[in-house]
Design a protein around this motif. Sequence first.
Motif, PDB file in Angstrom:
ATOM      1  N   ALA A 111       0.825  -1.206   0.000  1.00 53.73           N
ATOM      2  CA  ALA A 111       0.000   0.000   0.000  1.00 53.73           C
ATOM      3  C   ALA A 111       0.861   1.260   0.000  1.00 53.73           C
ATOM      4  O   ALA A 111       1.824   1.357   0.747  1.00 53.73           O
ATOM      5  CB  ALA A 111      -0.926  -0.011   1.211  1.00 53.73           C
ATOM      6  N   PRO A 118      -6.602  -1.071  -6.140  1.00 46.73           N
ATOM      7  CA  PRO A 118      -7.016  -1.597  -4.838  1.00 46.73           C
ATOM      8  C   PRO A 118      -6.011  -2.656  -4.358  1.00 46.73           C
ATOM      9  O   PRO A 118      -5.548  -3.474  -5.152  1.00 46.73           O
ATOM     10  CB  PRO A 118      -8.383  -2.223  -5.098  1.00 46.73           C
ATOM     11  CG  PRO A 118      -8.622  -2.161  -6.549  1.00 46.73           C
ATOM     12  CD  PRO A 118      -7.555  -1.366  -7.199  1.00 46.73           C
ATOM     13  N   VAL A 120      -5.534  -5.667  -1.611  1.00 43.39           N
ATOM     14  CA  VAL A 120      -6.210  -6.586  -0.702  1.00 43.39           C
ATOM     15  C   VAL A 120      -5.141  -7.393   0.023  1.00 43.39           C
ATOM     16  O   VAL A 120      -4.205  -7.895  -0.598  1.00 43.39           O
ATOM     17  CB  VAL A 120      -7.151  -7.523  -1.489  1.00 43.39           C
ATOM     18  CG1 VAL A 120      -7.738  -8.581  -0.582  1.00 43.39           C
ATOM     19  CG2 VAL A 120      -8.244  -6.728  -2.188  1.00 43.39           C
ATOM     20  N   LYS A 159      -3.880   0.982   5.761  1.00 43.44           N
ATOM     21  CA  LYS A 159      -3.752   1.469   4.383  1.00 43.44           C
ATOM     22  C   LYS A 159      -4.401   0.573   3.327  1.00 43.44           C
ATOM     23  O   LYS A 159      -4.817   1.068   2.287  1.00 43.44           O
ATOM     24  CB  LYS A 159      -2.277   1.656   4.022  1.00 43.44           C
ATOM     25  CG  LYS A 159      -1.632   2.825   4.711  1.00 43.44           C
ATOM     26  CD  LYS A 159      -0.177   2.929   4.291  1.00 43.44           C
ATOM     27  CE  LYS A 159       0.544   4.067   4.973  1.00 43.44           C
ATOM     28  NZ  LYS A 159       1.964   4.116   4.579  1.00 43.44           N
ATOM     29  N   ASP A 161      -7.061  -1.754   1.265  1.00 46.05           N
ATOM     30  CA  ASP A 161      -8.483  -1.536   1.011  1.00 46.05           C
ATOM     31  C   ASP A 161      -9.369  -2.599   1.649  1.00 46.05           C
ATOM     32  O   ASP A 161     -10.500  -2.312   2.034  1.00 46.05           O
ATOM     33  CB  ASP A 161      -8.730  -1.492  -0.502  1.00 46.05           C
ATOM     34  CG  ASP A 161      -7.999  -0.324  -1.135  1.00 46.05           C
ATOM     35  OD1 ASP A 161      -8.387   0.822  -0.861  1.00 46.05           O
ATOM     36  OD2 ASP A 161      -7.021  -0.558  -1.882  1.00 46.05           O
ATOM     37  N   LYS A 162      -8.862  -3.814   1.749  1.00 43.30           N
ATOM     38  CA  LYS A 162      -9.656  -4.926   2.299  1.00 43.30           C
ATOM     39  C   LYS A 162      -8.690  -5.946   2.894  1.00 43.30           C
ATOM     40  O   LYS A 162      -7.572  -6.109   2.417  1.00 43.30           O
ATOM     41  CB  LYS A 162     -10.496  -5.571   1.187  1.00 43.30           C
ATOM     42  CG  LYS A 162     -11.448  -6.630   1.617  1.00 43.30           C
ATOM     43  CD  LYS A 162     -12.679  -6.062   2.290  1.00 43.30           C
ATOM     44  CE  LYS A 162     -13.653  -7.194   2.589  1.00 43.30           C
ATOM     45  NZ  LYS A 162     -14.733  -6.774   3.432  1.00 43.30           N
ATOM     46  N   LYS A 184     -14.244  -3.812   6.806  1.00 42.85           N
ATOM     47  CA  LYS A 184     -12.985  -3.922   6.044  1.00 42.85           C
ATOM     48  C   LYS A 184     -12.365  -5.320   6.142  1.00 42.85           C
ATOM     49  O   LYS A 184     -11.463  -5.656   5.389  1.00 42.85           O
ATOM     50  CB  LYS A 184     -12.001  -2.867   6.555  1.00 42.85           C
ATOM     51  CG  LYS A 184     -10.764  -2.704   5.731  1.00 42.85           C
ATOM     52  CD  LYS A 184      -9.957  -1.522   6.246  1.00 42.85           C
ATOM     53  CE  LYS A 184      -8.666  -1.372   5.492  1.00 42.85           C
ATOM     54  NZ  LYS A 184      -7.923  -0.178   5.916  1.00 42.85           N
TER      55      LYS A 184
END
Length: 191
Positions: A111, A118, A120, A159, A161-162, A184
């Motif tokens: 990140a 995105p 993950v 930081k 996204d998921k 999240k």
Amino acid sequence: MKILYVMYGRHYDMAYYLKDAFAKRGATMDIFNVSSTITYRHKSLKFPSLRPVNLFNVFIALGCYGKDWRRYFLRTTYAFKAMSRVAQRFIIHNQKDYDLVIQFGGIFSCASPRIKLPVVLYVDHTYKTSKKYTSVPGLPDPLCASPSWASLECELYEKVDKIFTIARYTRDSFINDYSIPPVKVSAVGAG
């Protein structure tokens, strides 16, 4: 959809399993091993790597973990930052080729504000869950992370996204120990 799977170490079984599973659904996946650049051994020979980044990290790991330095070589703050730089440079340079980044493991960070994809994170545990485990005779105790390591780990979780985890216990750790919003984090199992 084109996916970049960023991993460390020898976790290729999981990577190839996911690659096949995504292919069956019409997605393609490339694999990038971020730890291939930071290792205490030369890639093809059985002697130590003489690259400065590796030698420096050997001394740090020795200072932090003593005789267990090899086991925790990739778990120093220096290694975390070095692998993060390698991953982020690779992604920034190639992000036009991908739709999604899946990071395996929490010992580096993909990140970055410069990465527009995105990101993950898929993990099986956190540092704080490892500290809750009961000691088992014959197995080493969980490593003792430095405050700077713990800070880097927290930043990573904030930081991305998921976050996908294997178990609900780990999901609960993200929520309760790291204050990550429940929306999240998802427990998805191991397969």
